[in-house]
Enzyme design. Structure first.
Site, mmCIF file in Angstrom:
data_model
loop_
_atom_site.group_PDB
_atom_site.id
_atom_site.type_symbol
_atom_site.label_atom_id
_atom_site.label_comp_id
_atom_site.label_asym_id
_atom_site.label_seq_id
_atom_site.Cartn_x
_atom_site.Cartn_y
_atom_site.Cartn_z
ATOM 1 N N TYR A 22 -60.864 -5.453 -32.581
ATOM 2 C CA TYR A 22 -60.804 -6.848 -32.130
ATOM 3 C C TYR A 22 -59.962 -7.595 -33.151
ATOM 4 C CZ TYR A 22 -62.441 -11.312 -30.203
ATOM 5 O OH TYR A 22 -62.529 -12.547 -29.625
ATOM 6 N N LYS A 30 -61.734 -17.321 -34.286
ATOM 7 C CA LYS A 30 -63.117 -17.633 -33.906
ATOM 8 C C LYS A 30 -63.906 -18.160 -35.106
ATOM 9 C CE LYS A 30 -62.867 -16.479 -29.549
ATOM 10 N NZ LYS A 30 -62.939 -17.475 -28.488
ATOM 11 N N ARG A 63 -62.382 -11.142 -16.978
ATOM 12 C CA ARG A 63 -60.943 -10.864 -16.998
ATOM 13 C C ARG A 63 -60.401 -10.962 -18.415
ATOM 14 N NH1 ARG A 63 -57.387 -14.740 -13.525
ATOM 15 N NH2 ARG A 63 -59.440 -15.617 -13.650
#
Length: 141
Positions: A22, A30, A63
């Site tokens: 990630y 984030k 998605r």
């Protein structure tokens, strides 16, 4: 935005823990988002009586999540290791957002709310071979 309004963003646990694969700056973005949530909670709260919170959703078949390429693996990991062994739904995240935007959450600001079946509370994956001899309850999701 009217006084008493609410701002809600979406974050992910990669802001505070390593999630291999990630990358691309998303984990640091984030982390910055969560910091900004706290700062804006103070500033917007004092100046405009606006609440600012963020929701940290667990692995969800969306998605956007499919773009990271291994969402199915993350969902399986969550099913094996989270205290609540069930697949997370978009409705659960949406319901949390509706709550945070409502008067029911009028005293909540500057918070990261985890909607992840409790996965954030785990210090280690219980599917690790080192726990093979322990009698850990498992759901047959």
């Amino acid at each position: 935005m009217n006084p008493g309004g609410s701002s809600i963003s979406l974050t992910y646990i990669a802001s505070e823990r390593i999630i291999p694969g990630y990358g691309g700056g998303m984990s640091s973005a984030k982390a910055a988002l969560e910091s900004d949530t706290r700062v804006l909670a103070f500033e917007a709260g004092r100046k405009h009586k606006i609440r600012v919170n963020t929701i940290s959703a667990g692995p969800l078949r969306s998605r956007a999540a499919k773009a990271i390429g291994f969402i199915d693996t993350m969902i399986e990991y969550s099913l094996a290791n989270a205290p609540l062994q069930k697949e997370l739904s978009a409705d659960e995240v949406g319901n949390t957002a509706a709550f945070l935007a409502s008067p029911l959450a009028s005293a909540i600001t500057g918070a990261v709310i985890y909607v992840d079946n409790g996965l954030n509370a785990m210090g280690v994956g219980v599917d690790s071979p080192m726990f093979a001899d322990l009698n850990i309850p498992k759901d047959k999701h």
